[in-house]
Enzyme design. Structure first.
Site, PDB file in Angstrom:
ATOM      1  N   LYS A 191       0.852  -1.194   0.000  1.00  0.00           N
ATOM      2  CA  LYS A 191       0.000   0.000   0.000  1.00  0.00           C
ATOM      3  C   LYS A 191       0.886   1.242   0.000  1.00  0.00           C
ATOM      4  CE  LYS A 191      -3.658  -2.354   2.598  1.00  0.00           C
ATOM      5  NZ  LYS A 191      -4.400  -2.447   3.881  1.00  0.00           N
ATOM      6  N   GLY A 240      -7.406  -4.028   1.888  1.00  0.00           N
ATOM      7  CA  GLY A 240      -8.595  -4.006   2.733  1.00  0.00           C
ATOM      8  C   GLY A 240      -8.240  -4.031   4.205  1.00  0.00           C
ATOM      9  N   ALA A 252      -2.151  -8.097  10.227  1.00  0.00           N
ATOM     10  CA  ALA A 252      -1.423  -9.333   9.937  1.00  0.00           C
ATOM     11  C   ALA A 252      -1.599 -10.387  11.024  1.00  0.00           C
ATOM     12  CB  ALA A 252       0.060  -9.012   9.747  1.00  0.00           C
ATOM     13  N   LYS A 305      -5.359   6.222   3.657  1.00  0.00           N
ATOM     14  CA  LYS A 305      -5.824   5.932   5.027  1.00  0.00           C
ATOM     15  C   LYS A 305      -4.654   5.839   5.997  1.00  0.00           C
ATOM     16  CE  LYS A 305      -4.492   1.470   5.122  1.00  0.00           C
ATOM     17  NZ  LYS A 305      -3.740   0.738   6.164  1.00  0.00           N
ATOM     18  N   ASP A 351     -10.876  -0.103   5.562  1.00  0.00           N
ATOM     19  CA  ASP A 351      -9.474   0.017   5.963  1.00  0.00           C
ATOM     20  C   ASP A 351      -9.246   1.273   6.802  1.00  0.00           C
ATOM     21  OD1 ASP A 351      -6.946  -1.004   6.084  1.00  0.00           O
ATOM     22  OD2 ASP A 351      -6.488  -0.784   3.961  1.00  0.00           O
ATOM     23  N   SER A 375      -2.244  -0.746  14.462  1.00  0.00           N
ATOM     24  CA  SER A 375      -1.766   0.031  13.321  1.00  0.00           C
ATOM     25  C   SER A 375      -0.496   0.790  13.693  1.00  0.00           C
ATOM     26  CB  SER A 375      -2.839   1.024  12.871  1.00  0.00           C
ATOM     27  OG  SER A 375      -2.282   2.026  12.043  1.00  0.00           O
TER      28      SER A 375
END
Length: 332
Positions: A108, A136, A140, A191, A244, A254
């Site tokens: 990404k 999406g 992980a 995002k 997302d 995150s």
């Protein structure tokens, strides 16, 4: 449909996807660009550096060192490198990829030097190779632990998107398809910037009202840029964007949100990067999105504000005051 898959990129995300493919019944080989990391995975049959919760790889997943010499063995190549290494990886593939092989990207971001979409980089270097993007709301660790997850496979070739969909999907991992590869990429990249913004707000204890406003107005900014670049409007309320965005802005799994959180708590950028101790894609993507928005004359106040905090040493409290006292306008 058992296939042989090469995974380039052995971070948490690349490893989680490699595990998913192995659980799905495919033969998978994974490579890290760091030789010592490959040696560790080969020796211990795991990737404790990035996914310590997985004690051992399943029998169908193994590390590989000299993937170029063994490229003929594989049906598909999954690229899961950081965005900074994507272009070089595609250039390496150009030297050895076979006509019948295809590429799936789980990266990404934007190209760091030209700010191009990663699909544009792949198409420019390998114009005859089929390309799909998997993106999406997916952490992980949860995917690796086989918790229910839904993502999107985007490709200009719907038949290839469906092939990749079948490649990955099982009772724990559901893939949808789309041909809007532009919208899927813009949502997945921008995002990460807004997750930093949300983290800063959380670190400064601005509350859940501000959090909701950031997500909602951030979604509007992503949509404006995406439409200017040629995306479809409906994509932005789907998994690759809204899904997302909600995930990445709301949970401290995150890295981008944690990075912002540390900044909001008073750390310097270097201190925050050191504390995260992993790639913070949004930090680099902020510069790309800022330049793309300026180039296309797209107003993105939250992204611009985050860019100023990251690259112009702006004080977050001053930035918030500026955002809240901007000229009043209609929501749409």
């Amino acid at each position: 449909m058992q296939k042989n898959i090469l995974v380039l990129g052995a971070g948490a995300w690349g490893t989680a996807l490699a595990l998913q493919l192995a659980y799905r019944g495919h033969n998978v080989r994974i490579n890290s660009w760091k030789a010592e990391h490959n040696e560790q995975m080969l020796k211990d049959n795991n990737n404790h550096k990035y996914l310590p919760s997985i004690e051992k790889f399943p029998s169908r997943l193994k590390a590989i060192q000299d993937w170029q010499a063994n490229i003929i063995e594989f049906d598909s190549i999954l690229v899961a490198t950081p965005s900074s290494g994507f272009k070089n990886t595609i250039l390496e593939l150009k030297e050895c990829i076979l006509p019948q092989q295809n590429i799936i990207s789980a990266t990404k971001g934007f190209c760091h030097d030209s700010y191009a979409l990663l699909s544009e980089i792949a198409e420019d270097i390998l114009p005859t190779t089929k390309f799909a993007l998997l993106t999406g709301p997916s952490f992980a660790k949860e995917l690796a632990n086989q918790l229910p997850t839904a993502v999107v496979v985007a490709s200009k070739d719907i038949n290839y998107a469906r092939y990749v969909q079948e490649l990955f999907s099982n009772e724990n991992f559901r893939c949808y398809t789309t041909t809007d590869i532009i919208g899927a990429q813009v949502g997945g990249a921008v995002k990460n910037v807004l997750a930093i913004t949300a983290g800063i707000a959380a670190g400064m204890e601005f509350g859940v009202n501000a959090h909701a406003a950031l997500i909602t107005r951030g979604l509007a900014e992503i949509k404006k840029l995406g439409l200017k670049l040629g995306a479809n409007s409906e994509t932005f309320i789907g998994l690759s964007c809204l899904g997302d965005l909600l995930l990445t802005c709301s949970d401290n799994q995150s890295r981008n949100r944690r990075f912002g959180l540390y900044l909001g708590q008073g750390m310097t950028i270097q201190q925050a990067l050191k504390e995260v101790n992993n790639v913070v894609e949004g930090y680099f993507t902020a510069k790309a999105v800022y330049n793309l928005a300026k180039k296309h004359n797209v107003e993105m106040p939250l992204v611009f504000a985050t860019y100023r905090i990251l690259y112009e040493a702006a004080d977050p409290r001053d930035i918030v005051k500026e955002l809240m006292t901007r000229q009043l306008k209609n929501e749409n």
